[in-house]
Every structure is written in C-alpha cells, then in structure tokens.
Design an enzyme around this catalytic site. Structure first.
Site, PDB file in Angstrom:
ATOM      1  CD  GLU A   1      -3.218   5.497  -5.905  1.00  0.00           C
ATOM      2  OE1 GLU A   1      -3.478   6.260  -4.947  1.00  0.00           O
ATOM      3  OE2 GLU A   1      -3.910   4.519  -6.193  1.00  0.00           O
TER       4      GLU A   1
ATOM      5  CD  GLU B   1      -2.865   1.123  -0.008  1.00  0.00           C
ATOM      6  OE1 GLU B   1      -2.952   2.147  -0.732  1.00  0.00           O
ATOM      7  OE2 GLU B   1      -3.520   0.096  -0.225  1.00  0.00           O
TER       8      GLU B   1
END
Length: 125
Positions: free
Chosen positions: A83, A76
């Site tokens: 991102e 993550e």
C-alpha cells in the site's frame, strides 16, 4: 575498502546484520505508528499467544496456533508495504494499483481465515 565491507561500500558480516536489524525495527515502529490494522492484529495476539501456549497439547499444536498468528502479522506487514509503495507513486486511480492493493488485502484475509481454521482444527479436532 574497510574490513567488513563489500565492494562499493556496502557493509557485510556483523555490520550488515546490525543495519538489517535496525531497519527491521524501524519498520515495526512505522507499522505500529501508521497502520491501525497491524496494531489491532498485534493487540489480538496479546491474549491469543498465551492462550495458544496453554491450549496446545504439544509442541506441534502450539507451533500451529502461534505460527498462524505470526502469519497474519507478516502478511499485514507486506500488505502495508504494498500500500505504501502504491500510494508513493500518486493518488490517481489506476487499475493495476487497485489490483495490487486489493490482492495484498486479500492475502491478509486468507491469513486470518487460516488462523480460524487452524485454531478450530487444533482445538476441536
């Protein structure tokens, strides 16, 4: 050049380790502050870590149960970094940007599937 510095002013040795630790902690704070998925996964670890320690029959089982949870958090964090990097370069849609973000997200999904499979194999096997 000071002791503990590489050519060009880059710290080495203990100062480098201190700086790296500071940057890593800043990254964890940023992930907690800005990434809801990271917060949810970390909060999911709160009950699962003690449960894994209790349910694991030996050190190997406990390592598998807890290690699979750690894999999700690591994945993550990498997904969030991908991102942020893609978003940094603009809001226009580009196929490669979409592919990068989708692939990083898929990595998180695979890590979550590994948690389910690992816990099932350890606890049911």
């Amino acid at each position: 050049m000071d002791e503990g510095e590489k050519p060009g002013g880059t710290p080495s040795g203990w100062p480098r380790l201190v700086n790296a630790t500071r940057y890593s902690l800043a990254g964890l704070r940023a992930a907690w502050r800005h990434e809801e998925a990271f917060r949810l996964e970390l909060l999911l670890c709160v009950p699962l870590v003690p449960l894994g320690l209790w349910l694991g029959a030996n050190g190997v089982e406990r390592a598998l149960l807890l290690g699979s949870l750690g894999l999700v958090l690591v994945t993550e964090l990498v997904n969030s970094a991908v991102e942020a990097t893609v978003d940094r370069f603009g809001a226009e849609r580009h196929p490669l940007a979409g592919r990068a973000k989708d692939t990083a997200s898929a990595a998180v999904l695979v890590a979550l599937l590994c948690v389910g499979l690992t816990w099932a194999l350890v606890l049911l096997g």
